[in-house]
Structure formats: structure tokens, C-alpha cells
Design a protein around this motif. Structure first.
Motif, PDB file in Angstrom:
ATOM      1  N   ARG A 111       2.307 -15.547  -2.542  1.00 57.69           N
ATOM      2  CA  ARG A 111       0.981 -15.080  -3.602  1.00 57.69           C
ATOM      3  C   ARG A 111       0.376 -13.960  -2.297  1.00 57.69           C
ATOM      4  O   ARG A 111       0.316 -13.802  -2.819  1.00 57.69           O
ATOM      5  N   SER A 114       2.009 -10.692  -2.597  1.00 53.17           N
ATOM      6  CA  SER A 114       2.127  -9.594  -2.921  1.00 53.17           C
ATOM      7  C   SER A 114       0.852  -9.676  -3.280  1.00 53.17           C
ATOM      8  O   SER A 114       0.882  -8.618  -4.323  1.00 53.17           O
ATOM      9  N   TYR A 115      -0.382 -10.165  -3.236  1.00 52.11           N
ATOM     10  CA  TYR A 115      -1.746  -9.907  -2.906  1.00 52.11           C
ATOM     11  C   TYR A 115      -1.473  -8.287  -2.102  1.00 52.11           C
ATOM     12  O   TYR A 115      -1.583  -7.076  -2.653  1.00 52.11           O
ATOM     13  N   ARG A 117       0.756  -6.629  -2.107  1.00 50.80           N
ATOM     14  CA  ARG A 117       1.619  -4.649  -2.944  1.00 50.80           C
ATOM     15  C   ARG A 117       1.010  -4.509  -4.248  1.00 50.80           C
ATOM     16  O   ARG A 117       0.913  -3.565  -4.395  1.00 50.80           O
ATOM     17  N   GLN A 118      -0.141  -5.560  -4.856  1.00 53.41           N
ATOM     18  CA  GLN A 118      -0.860  -5.407  -5.845  1.00 53.41           C
ATOM     19  C   GLN A 118      -2.407  -4.946  -5.606  1.00 53.41           C
ATOM     20  O   GLN A 118      -2.511  -4.215  -6.258  1.00 53.41           O
ATOM     21  N   LYS A 119      -2.750  -5.364  -4.501  1.00 55.88           N
ATOM     22  CA  LYS A 119      -4.190  -5.384  -4.326  1.00 55.88           C
ATOM     23  C   LYS A 119      -4.549  -3.967  -3.017  1.00 55.88           C
ATOM     24  O   LYS A 119      -5.395  -3.308  -3.524  1.00 55.88           O
ATOM     25  N   PHE A 120      -3.382  -3.743  -2.774  1.00 53.16           N
ATOM     26  CA  PHE A 120      -3.826  -3.112  -1.001  1.00 53.16           C
ATOM     27  C   PHE A 120      -2.363  -1.196  -1.566  1.00 53.16           C
ATOM     28  O   PHE A 120      -2.370  -1.029  -0.222  1.00 53.16           O
TER      29      PHE A 120
END
Length: 214
Positions: A111, A114-115, A117-120
């Protein structure tokens, strides 16, 4: 009992080893973390943390958090022990276990990756570099702690597996996935080899689980 896990989960791997060491047969079930099955309504009702593992007792009670589950198994099935008898030695084993379970694992798990990659906007390689950094930082401390301590034996503490090894072996598995240079950590490599030669560890290895994938 039923263990709900995921073949690649370090936390579930720890619990599988403990169950094997203590000779406890359980039903195995899986939640595919990469497919988001941990977010389904039925599992959230079972485990609001949306994480694996969860251990469902015969009474229906649900235990979560791998370290709490390990402590429960030690208290209810004390043989063979995964904690030493001497309080200072117990503290040493718990401290080693927490290098992996508290200092490394939480900030390099699925998690968090994933964060990133997705948010930054991190790439797969930069997310891997993040993971390698925190694994190496933790392993430097672990290696320094065990390499010259006379309490270190074939395993992290003595010549029988302890809670420290139950946490170390899955973290070495992750380290290899993230391409950590394990040559830097000869004592960890030696202990890991002893772990994976043990039937309880070998049977818990991710590739040998019913939900294993390439």
C-alpha cells in the motif's frame, strides 16, 4: 482455525511459519491484495484494517496483526517456544523481530508503494529504490546486532528458530524481490539459509502456497 492471507504477504508468511513450527493445522484462505480483495465488504467486516493476515479461531473470534497473532500462538501453544525464557533474551528477540516488522516492513509494503506511485508520480524503479533504501537501513542494524553477539547461534538467537527469524526470513524474501545486494549482510544470509533449510520455514515459503503466482 482459518488463516486468511496472501502468498506474498510478509506478515502472513510469519504466521505460516509459526503455525508450522507449532504443528498447528489450519484452513488456508486468500485475499488477493493486488486485486483489492482486502477491500471487499465481507472482509472489511471481518478485519477493518483491510490487511492480512487474519486468524479466525474456532470460537469465531478474529485475530489481526501478525505480531499479536505470534504472541497469541506462543501463549496458547508454548511448545516449541519462539521466545526464550530469560527476560533480557526475550527482549532481544522481540527487538530483532521489530527491526523487520516495525522499522522495515510497514514503509515498503504494497500500500505504501502504491501510494508513492499514484499520489507522487513515482515510477516502478523509484518505488523499488525507496524499498531498497529502507530494507538496507534495517538490515544494517540487524547485521550489526547479530554478527558478533555470542547469543547468536545457527539462528538469530541460539540454535533454534525464534520470533526474530520468523520476521527475518520473509523480509529477506522481499529484499531479493527488490534486488537488495545481500552480499553486504553475511550473517543475515547465513541465518536465512538455516531458516529455509528448516521444514517449517520451507513449507511456508510463498511459492509453495495454494494461491501462489509466478
Amino acid at each position: 482455525m482459518k488463516l486468511i492471507g496472501y502468498f506474498r504477504s510478509s506478515a502472513a508468511f510469519r504466521v505460516r511459519i509459526a503455525l508450522n513450527l507449532k504443528g498447528l493445522a489450519v484452513e488456508h484462505a486468500s485475499r488477493h491484495l493486488r486485486k483489492g480483495e482486502q477491500f471487499s465488504a465481507d472482509y472489511v467486516a471481518l478485519n477493518p484494517q483491510k490487511l492480512v493476515p487474519a486468524l479466525v479461531l474456532d470460537s469465531g473470534e478474529v485475530l489481526t496483526q501478525s505480531m499479536a497473532i505470534l504472541e497469541y500462538l506462543e501463549e496458547t501453544h508454548p511448545e516449541p517456544p519462539i521466545l526464550p525464557k530469560v527476560p533480557a533474551d526475550r527482549a532481544r528477540v522481540r527487538a530483532l523481530a521489530l527491526i523487520c516488522a516495525a522499522d522495515i516492513h510497514p514503509i515498503q509494503n504494497l500500500r505504501v508503494m502504491s501510494y508513492l506511485r499514484q499520489k507522487f508520480g513515482q515510477t516502478e524503479e523509484s518505488a523499488f529504490a525507496w524499498s531498497r533504501h529502507w530494507i538496507e537501513t534495517g538490515f544494517e542494524a540487524y547485521e550489526a546486532t547479530v554478527k558478533d553477539d555470542p547469543r547468536t547461534g545457527a539462528f538469530s538467537h541460539g540454535d533454534q528458530p525464534t520470533m526474530a527469524d520468523l520476521c527475518l526470513a520473509p523480509q529477506v524474501f522481499n529484499a531479493c524481490r527488490f534486488k537488495v545486494d545481500m552480499e553486504r549482510f553475511p550473517t543475515i544470509r547465513r541465518i536465512h539459509a538455516a531458516c529455509m533449510a528448516h521444514p517449517a520455514f520451507a513449507a511456508a515459503e510463498p511459492s509453495r502456497q495454494p494461491d501462489a503466482e509466478p
